[in-house]
Design an enzyme around this catalytic site. Structure first.
Site, short mmCIF file in Angstrom:
data_model
loop_
_atom_site.label_atom_id
_atom_site.label_comp_id
_atom_site.label_asym_id
_atom_site.label_seq_id
_atom_site.Cartn_x
_atom_site.Cartn_y
_atom_site.Cartn_z
N HIS A 121 0.81 -1.22 0.00
CA HIS A 121 0.00 0.00 0.00
C HIS A 121 0.85 1.28 0.00
O HIS A 121 0.35 2.35 -0.31
CB HIS A 121 -0.99 0.00 1.17
CG HIS A 121 -0.39 0.24 2.52
ND1 HIS A 121 -0.11 -0.77 3.42
CD2 HIS A 121 -0.03 1.38 3.16
CE1 HIS A 121 0.38 -0.26 4.52
NE2 HIS A 121 0.46 1.05 4.39
N ASP A 151 0.33 -7.69 1.47
CA ASP A 151 0.73 -6.29 1.59
C ASP A 151 2.25 -6.13 1.65
O ASP A 151 2.77 -5.28 2.37
CB ASP A 151 0.09 -5.63 2.82
CG ASP A 151 0.02 -4.11 2.68
OD1 ASP A 151 0.31 -3.59 1.58
OD2 ASP A 151 -0.33 -3.44 3.67
N SER A 226 4.63 2.58 7.90
CA SER A 226 4.34 1.46 7.02
C SER A 226 5.56 1.05 6.22
O SER A 226 6.21 1.88 5.58
CB SER A 226 3.23 1.82 6.03
OG SER A 226 1.97 1.61 6.57
#
Length: 465
Positions: A121, A151, A226
């Protein structure tokens, strides 16, 4: 009272990154929906994990921080727009390019020649990727491959010198209560290190997504973390920080990382095969504690209760049966379904695993050869599989894929499971690969239409916006 988990929001940690969602319009209901020979680079990421941790009451984090802080990078996801920028530009015939920042995140250097692992993402939809090192050097990066379901993404820069990197550790050896460091770039604050402990393992944040198996930690991470590193006090990579559970969108004490073994398997697949090699056991089941009326009969409250064995799968061929309770896999204890799926996700088709099942009051070890995953999970909350010739003939269609499972409450299972999807956005669908590619081709903000034949043989059309 609803469970606490239903009140919490799972927040993806890419700063300023907007993820598209679908709205389903069907019968006037609106539902929101939250994917040989190894190279020298691969050999470098296959570092052996030292299971002997340094424990004690006076833990020193400085060595781990020094080993890792220079190997975690800042990733910028940049969108490039080529075309007129305004109505005046159109009138003047100007078609200048413009750039906008889609979002930022972190990444972990895993080889000295510039391979970097991050979250899917973080890099999703990027026209350009910019990577900034801790010494402020900036490089353009290219995407080598990505997997939306886990992911995890692999990107590459071309450095002018060897880079510092973090070796993969073995996340199977991680212990609850173990000290860990989270290294990343929250709120664009580069090279931030926070400390905490492993709070839990094999966490599944979404019961409908059976492949999830996160490491939970209380090390503070926030938007921008992230794709950053979760490391042990030896400076080894044990996870890729991915999400937080929060009612505010910022850290409130719960953070989640993809285990390093799962991330490494995805990276190895991308580097060696060019795509993801997913092996499956071939069973459907649930946590045994969800069938408490059987706990006295079986003498246990933990494990995975096998409700169905897939025809033709490795599990069926090896002799696993419905009503078996899976207790171990390769001597790793299985307490719940996410323990099982988390381990299987580190394996490939044709790998053999030893499954210990409880049957008739006795434990039995069964060697199972994993088969290839022949299902696809679509981002609208449906699992599909290739339809057989007999199924296509029954529904009087020449093409389509079968809905094998609904991944949430938005679809009535009795209406959708078994239906045949024939078209997505006007394109005929012949295989699960076609279905996956159709979703990849959908641009941000673009609508979606899906045509399917329901179990009564009627053709239906669903519009998503």
């Amino acid at each position: 009272m609803k469970k606490l988990a239903s009140l919490l929001m799972v927040s993806i940690l890419g700063g300023a990154l907007t993820l598209g969602s679908y709205k389903l319009f069907f019968e006037e209901e609106n539902v929101s929906f939250l994917k040989n020979e190894q190279s020298a680079a691969q050999n470098l990421i296959n570092a052996n994990y030292n299971a002997e941790h340094t424990y004690g009451t006076n833990v020193d984090f400085t060595a781990a921080a020094e080993k890792t802080v220079h190997a975690v990078v800042h990733v910028k996801n940049v969108a490039v727009y080529n075309g007129p920028r305004s109505w005046a530009d159109i009138m003047q015939g100007r078609t200048e390019s413009s750039k906008s920042l889609r979002g930022t995140g972190s990444g972990v250097i895993i080889t000295p020649d510039g391979y970097i692992v991050t979250n899917n993402h973080v890099i999703e939809g990027a026209s350009e990727l910019e990577v900034t090192l801790n010494n402020n050097k900036t490089y353009k990066a290219k995407v080598i491959g990505a997997d939306a379901i886990s992911d995890i993404a692999l990107i590459k820069v071309e450095p002018d010198e060897d880079l510092e990197y973090i070796p993969f550790g073995n996340s199977n050896n991680v212990k609850i209560g173990e000290w860990v460091l989270a290294v990343g770039n929250p709120f664009n604050l580069k090279s931030t290190v926070t400390a905490g402990i492993v709070s839990a393992k094999s966490r599944n944040l979404n019961p409908a997504a059976t492949g999830q198996s996160f490491i939970q930690t209380d090390a503070a991470i926030n938007p921008g973390n992230s794709g950053g590193a979760l490391v042990n006090i030896n400076g080894e990579l044990i996870g890729i920080n991915t999400a937080i559970t929060s009612m505010t969108g910022s850290y409130v004490g719960y953070a989640f990382a993809v285990p390093s073994n799962n991330a490494k398997k995805i990276v190895d697949d991308i580097m060696e095969y060019g795509d993801i090699q997913q092996g499956i056991l071939g069973i459907r089941g649930s946590d045994f504690n969800r069938v408490p009326e059987m706990s006295e009969e079986y003498g246990t409250t933990q494990g995975v209760f096998v409700s169905e064995v897939t025809k033709g799968s490795g599990a069926e061929k090896a002799g696993i049966q419905p009503k078996d309770v899976i207790r171990k896999i390769d001597n790793i204890k299985v307490n719940k379904f996410s323990d099982l799926t988390g381990y299987i996700n580190t394996k490939r088709p044709n790998d053999t695993v030893n499954v210990t099942v409880l049957r008739n009051g006795k434990e039995k070890e069964i060697a199972v050869k994993l088969t290839k995953l022949n299902v696809a999970q679509l981002p609208i909350g449906l699992e599909v599989t290739n339809a057989s010739k007999d199924e296509l003939k029954f529904y009087q269609t020449e093409n389509g894929v079968k809905i094998s499972k609904t991944l949430g409450d938005q679809y009535p299972e009795e209406e959708f499971v078994g239906a045949i999807i024939t078209e997505i956005n006007g394109e005929k669908i012949f295989s699960i690969r076609d279905a996956e590619e159709a979703f990849k081709a959908i641009e941000r903000g673009q609508g979606l239409s899906m045509t399917f034949i329901d179990k009564t043989g009627q053709k239906q059309r669903v519009i998503f916006r």
